[in-house]
Scaffold this motif. Structure first.
Motif, short mmCIF file in Angstrom:
data_model
loop_
_atom_site.label_atom_id
_atom_site.label_comp_id
_atom_site.label_asym_id
_atom_site.label_seq_id
_atom_site.Cartn_x
_atom_site.Cartn_y
_atom_site.Cartn_z
N ALA A 99 41.92 42.71 47.23
CA ALA A 99 42.08 43.74 46.09
C ALA A 99 41.85 43.28 44.85
N ARG A 100 42.24 41.99 44.49
CA ARG A 100 41.78 41.33 43.20
C ARG A 100 40.44 41.43 42.71
N GLU A 101 39.47 41.75 43.95
CA GLU A 101 38.22 41.65 43.38
C GLU A 101 37.66 43.08 43.69
N ALA A 102 38.46 44.08 43.77
CA ALA A 102 38.06 45.51 43.96
C ALA A 102 37.41 45.94 42.68
N ASP A 103 36.54 47.24 42.83
CA ASP A 103 35.83 47.71 41.87
C ASP A 103 36.92 48.77 41.30
N PHE A 104 37.51 48.47 40.17
CA PHE A 104 38.64 49.36 39.69
C PHE A 104 37.96 50.63 38.80
N ALA A 105 36.64 50.42 38.75
CA ALA A 105 36.18 51.58 37.95
C ALA A 105 36.11 52.97 38.58
N ILE A 106 36.06 52.93 40.18
CA ILE A 106 35.80 54.12 40.93
C ILE A 106 36.93 54.95 41.15
N GLY A 107 38.17 54.31 40.87
CA GLY A 107 39.31 55.07 41.43
C GLY A 107 39.80 56.03 40.22
N SER A 108 40.14 57.42 40.71
CA SER A 108 40.75 58.24 39.82
C SER A 108 42.45 58.21 40.30
N VAL A 109 42.60 57.88 41.24
CA VAL A 109 44.03 57.52 41.91
C VAL A 109 44.21 56.13 42.74
N PHE A 110 44.92 55.20 42.38
CA PHE A 110 45.27 53.96 43.33
C PHE A 110 46.44 54.30 43.98
N TYR A 111 46.49 53.72 45.14
CA TYR A 111 47.66 53.70 45.82
C TYR A 111 48.09 52.35 46.43
N LEU A 112 49.28 51.87 46.27
CA LEU A 112 49.76 50.67 46.77
C LEU A 112 50.98 50.88 47.62
N TYR A 113 50.96 50.61 48.81
CA TYR A 113 52.22 50.51 49.66
C TYR A 113 52.63 48.91 49.76
N THR A 114 53.10 48.38 48.92
CA THR A 114 53.64 47.12 48.83
C THR A 114 52.76 45.95 49.50
#
Ligand SMILES: C[S@@+](CC[C@H](N)C(=O)[O-])C[C@H]1O[C@@H](n2cnc3c(N)ncnc32)[C@H](O)[C@@H]1O
Length: 279
Positions: free
Chosen positions: A205-220
Motif C-alpha cells: 500500500a505504500r507504493e499505491a497510486d494515491f492519485a486515483i482515489g476519491s475515497v480511501f478505506y482502511l480496516y487497520t
C-alpha cells in the motif's frame, strides 16, 4: 448438548416453511446452530438426522446464492443484496467486528475460488480479516458514491469492499493488497461476476497510486511506520485535492488524530468512521 440438538432437529424437521426463499436468514442461522452442536452429537441416528437437514438447507441456500450471482451479472445485484440488508435491519447497524448471517450470505454469493497458501506477513502488517458485510453496506449507503468516485481499499484482502462497491454503486472499487493469493481470489470473483468496475492491484500500500482515489478505506491493515508512511502519502495528496478517508478498527484513532482530516457527519462508534481531507 444432545437434548438441545435434538430439540433443534425436531423444530427444523417440523418447519417445512423454512425452505421458502424469504427465510434465507433463518436458514443461515439454523445452519450455524447445527454446525455448533453437531460435533458434540452422540449417536449415529441423531447425527444422521442433523446431516440430512443440513444438506437440505445448504442446497436451498446454494440455489439462492446462485440466483443472486445471476442478478449481479445482469447488473441487478444492488437491489438483490440491499433487499437482504434492509430485511436484516439495515438502519440499526450493529457496532463491532463480529460476523453474522449477512457475512455468510455475502461469502456464499462471492465466488473466490479455492484458497491458496498465504505467506507470512512482515512486522506491522495486519493479518487478513474482512470487514463485516453490514458495515460495508452501511458505509456505502452513507458515502452515497457517484459514477465519478473511486473507492480504494488499502489492504483489501479478498476484496469484499471493492467488490461490494462495484455491485452496489456506480463507483469503481480498487483493492491494493500485498498477498498475491488474496488478489488472485478477488480477481477471480470480479471476473466470475462480470464486475468491470472492480480492480485489484497486488503490491504494498505504500507504493499505491494515491492519485486515483476519491475515497480511501482502511480496516487497520498495518500499524506503526507503515501506517505513518501511508498517512503521510495521503496528506501529500490532500494538499492537491479533496477526498474522503474511512477507517474501521484500531486505525480509526490514528485517522482521528491527523490534523489534515476532519470527521464527516456524526461520530459512529463501532462503525466505519468517515473523514474528509481539509485541503
Ligand atoms: C484487516 S485486513 C482488511 C481486509 C479488507 N480491507 C476488508 O476490510 O475486508 C488487512 C489486510 O491488509 C493487508 N496488508 C497488510 N499490510 C499491507 C501492505 N503493506 N500493503 C498492502 N496490503 C497489506 C493484509 O494482507 C490483509 O489482507
Amino acid at each position: 448438548m444432545n437434548d438441545a440438538l435434538r430439540a433443534l432437529i425436531e423444530a427444523l424437521e417440523r418447519d417445512g416453511a423454512l425452505d421458502a426463499p424469504q427465510r434465507l436468514r433463518e436458514r443461515i442461522e439454523a445452519l450455524d446452530r447445527l454446525d455448533a452442536w453437531m460435533p458434540a452429537a452422540a449417536g449415529d441416528a441423531l447425527l444422521q438426522r442433523a446431516q440430512t437437514i443440513r444438506q437440505r438447507l445448504e442446497a436451498i441456500d446454494a440455489a439462492q446464492f446462485g440466483a443472486l450471482r445471476q442478478a449481479i451479472r445482469r447488473g441487478e445485484g444492488r437491489d438483490a443484496l440491499l433487499h437482504w440488508w434492509r430485511a436484516g435491519g439495515a438502519a440499526a447497524c450493529r457496532p463491532g467486528d463480529g460476523y453474522d448471517w449477512l457475512d455468510e450470505l455475502v461469502g456464499g454469493v462471492l465466488p473466490f475460488g479455492e484458497p491458496g497458501e498465504v505467506s507470512a506477513l512482515a512486522p506491522e502488517m495486519v493479518f487478513y480479516q474482512p470487514t463485516p458485510a453490514r458495515h460495508v453496506l452501511d458505509l456505502l449507503d452513507r458515502l452515497a458514491l457517484s459514477g465519478d468516485d473511486v473507492l480504494v481499499d488499502l489492504g483489501s484482502g479478498l476484496g469484499h469492499v471493492p467488490l461490494l462497491t462495484a455491485i452496489c454503486t456506480q463507483a469503481r472499487g480498487v483493492g491494493v493488497e500485498i498477498e498475491p493469493v488474496y488478489v488472485q481470489g478477488a480477481r477471480a470473483c470480479a471476473q466470475a461476476l462480470q464486475l468491470e468496475n472492480a480492480r485489484f492491484v497486488q503490491g504494498d500500500a505504500r507504493e499505491a497510486d494515491f492519485a486515483i482515489g476519491s475515497v480511501f478505506y482502511l480496516y487497520t491493515p498495518f500499524t506503526g511506520t507503515i501506517l505513518r508512511n501511508v498517512l503521510d502519502a495521503l496528506r501529500g495528496e490532500a494538499a492537491r485535492r479533496a477526498f474522503r478517508v474511512c477507517g474501521f478498527g484500531p486505525c480509526t484513532a490514528a485517522l482521528a488524530a491527523e490534523s489534515w482530516l476532519v470527521g464527516d457527519g456524526e461520530p459512529a462508534p463501532g462503525r466505519v468512521a468517515i473523514f474528509r481531507s481539509k485541503g
